[in-house]
Design an enzyme around this catalytic site. Structure first.
Site, PDB file in Angstrom:
ATOM      1  N   LYS A 192       5.202  38.414  13.683  1.00  0.00           N
ATOM      2  CA  LYS A 192       5.325  37.288  14.608  1.00  0.00           C
ATOM      3  C   LYS A 192       6.215  37.647  15.793  1.00  0.00           C
ATOM      4  O   LYS A 192       5.966  37.205  16.912  1.00  0.00           O
ATOM      5  CB  LYS A 192       5.884  36.054  13.890  1.00  0.00           C
ATOM      6  CG  LYS A 192       4.901  35.411  12.949  1.00  0.00           C
ATOM      7  CD  LYS A 192       5.409  34.056  12.483  1.00  0.00           C
ATOM      8  CE  LYS A 192       4.495  33.436  11.450  1.00  0.00           C
ATOM      9  NZ  LYS A 192       5.020  32.159  10.921  1.00  0.00           N
ATOM     10  N   LYS A 225      -6.983  37.817   9.407  1.00  0.00           N
ATOM     11  CA  LYS A 225      -7.002  36.552   8.696  1.00  0.00           C
ATOM     12  C   LYS A 225      -7.400  35.405   9.624  1.00  0.00           C
ATOM     13  O   LYS A 225      -7.009  35.410  10.789  1.00  0.00           O
ATOM     14  CB  LYS A 225      -5.574  36.309   8.169  1.00  0.00           C
ATOM     15  CG  LYS A 225      -5.495  35.443   6.953  1.00  0.00           C
ATOM     16  CD  LYS A 225      -4.079  35.408   6.401  1.00  0.00           C
ATOM     17  CE  LYS A 225      -3.439  34.077   6.675  1.00  0.00           C
ATOM     18  NZ  LYS A 225      -2.248  33.788   5.885  1.00  0.00           N
ATOM     19  N   LYS A 253      -4.452  29.774  12.601  1.00  0.00           N
ATOM     20  CA  LYS A 253      -4.256  28.714  13.594  1.00  0.00           C
ATOM     21  C   LYS A 253      -3.804  29.286  14.919  1.00  0.00           C
ATOM     22  O   LYS A 253      -3.983  28.678  15.966  1.00  0.00           O
ATOM     23  CB  LYS A 253      -3.131  27.776  13.142  1.00  0.00           C
ATOM     24  CG  LYS A 253      -3.447  26.964  11.931  1.00  0.00           C
ATOM     25  CD  LYS A 253      -2.208  26.193  11.480  1.00  0.00           C
ATOM     26  CE  LYS A 253      -2.013  26.415  10.011  1.00  0.00           C
ATOM     27  NZ  LYS A 253      -1.063  25.575   9.365  1.00  0.00           N
TER      28      LYS A 253
END
Ligand code: TRP
Length: 336
Positions: free
Chosen positions: A113, A199, A202
């Site tokens: 991230k 994956k 969102k």
């Protein structure tokens, strides 16, 4: 003896998609009647990346309604909002002070991230797993059902509990109970529709990469029509050169409730033109009843709020007890 306890949660950033359902919620629905179950909306985690203040509360309600629409039953489960129980943030602070910095710097999800955020990395993104540890340990669950990607965070949670017990517990009387991870078997990992090696997420900027649980049938059809495939005829599982093919067969297998053997036989001679309508139909058939229930729940304005009020009371009572126990172990005075 009561039932063993499970606890899990989902971060309330953006809309829930098929990956959240097949990877997490559907599994909770299947097992939750056998446990004293706690499911929450991780809205404190939602602000570890820049967020939209006009969406935060609405997202939280939507995720709660979605848990119920997917089949979580309130006789068996407590549904609550992380930010409604202040003990989460307070215990996270205490844990921050006993967690070595390098444990956090080693977290794969943080590193991934942090690369994506580049200049915008908050301290909260680094201490995210400490908050997660407090989410879990406050309720002393027996098991924590999560996806494979959360394994490292669960190990950290156990390490924090063990460290606290070592530093502040008595040998025969640990302060905190160590939870067992309950990692879902592989296969339920849903990949992006536009890249079978990543994956479904969102945070992918392209909405075409995922099927949201509230997508109407025509949009589902459009996304499946547009999804990435390959020019090879005959559809097979487990060919590492064909990640999209494996993902789409997997999705079809799960959504149509068939075995791998049956799907492999059905699809081995197919081309994409024949397969895509089947997948579309199975997806719509799974999501339509969930969507109907979701809209009925959301139409009743006070309902979700009353569910969350009950949840806050039940969760808060347990969390406050654990927090008091930890504070006493650390040597804090008990306020009069
Ligand atoms: N980090 C989890 C995820 O991204 C969400 C989460 C937050 C969680 N706190 C938790 C999951 C506690 C299980 C238990 O999926």
């Amino acid at each position: 003896m009561g039932k063993p306890r499970i606890l899990s949660g989902i971060q309330t950033t953006g809309d829930l998609h098929l990956g959240n359902y097949l990877g997490a919620i559907r599994n909770w629905v299947e097992i939750h009647r056998d446990y004293d179950s706690f499911f929450f909306m991780a809205d404190l985690h939602a602000i570890t990346v820049p967020h939209d203040r006009t969406q935060l509360a609405a997202n939280t309600y939507e995720v709660a309604a979605m848990y119920l629409a997917c089949g979580i039953e309130l006789e068996h489960a407590t549904i609550f909002v992380q930010s409604h129980v202040p003990a989460h943030a307070e215990l996270a602070w205490l844990f921050n002070c006993i967690t070595p910095l390098n444990w956090l710097e080693d977290m794969v999800q943080f590193k991934e991230k942090a690369i994506k955020q580049s200049e915008n990395v908050s301290a909260g993104l680094l201490t995210y797993p400490v908050l997660q540890a407090s989410d879990i340990l406050l309720y002393e669950p027996d098991k924590v059902p999560v996806g494979e990607d959360q394994k490292q965070h669960l190990e950290l949670t156990r390490d924090i509990a063990a460290r606290l017990n070592y530093l502040f517990g008595k040998e025969d009387q640990p302060v905190l109970k160590l939870p067992e991870p309950m990692i879902r078997a592989a296969g339920a990992r849903v990949m992006s529709l536009t890249d079978g090696t990543r994956k479904m997420s969102k945070s992918d900027p392209s909405d075409l990469s995922r099927i949201n649980l509230l997508d109407p049938p025509d949009l589902i059809q459009h996304k499946i029509k547009r999804c990435k495939t390959d020019p090879i005829r005959g559809l097979v599982f487990d060919d590492s050169e064909r990640p999209e093919c494996n993902n789409l067969l997997n999705l079809y297998m799960i959504l149509s409730n068939q075995t791998k053997v049956a799907v492999a036989a059905e699809c081995q001679d197919m081309g994409w033109g024949n397969f895509k309508p089947l997948l579309t139909e199975a997806t719509i058939a799974t999501l339509q009843p969930i969507q109907e229930k979701y809209h009925a729940i959301m139409a009743d304005e006070g309902y979700i709020q009353s569910v969350l009020k009950d949840g806050r009371e039940k969760a808060g009572a347990i969390a406050n007890q654990t927090l008091a126990k930890v504070k006493a172990a650390l040597g804090y005075s008990v306020p009069l």
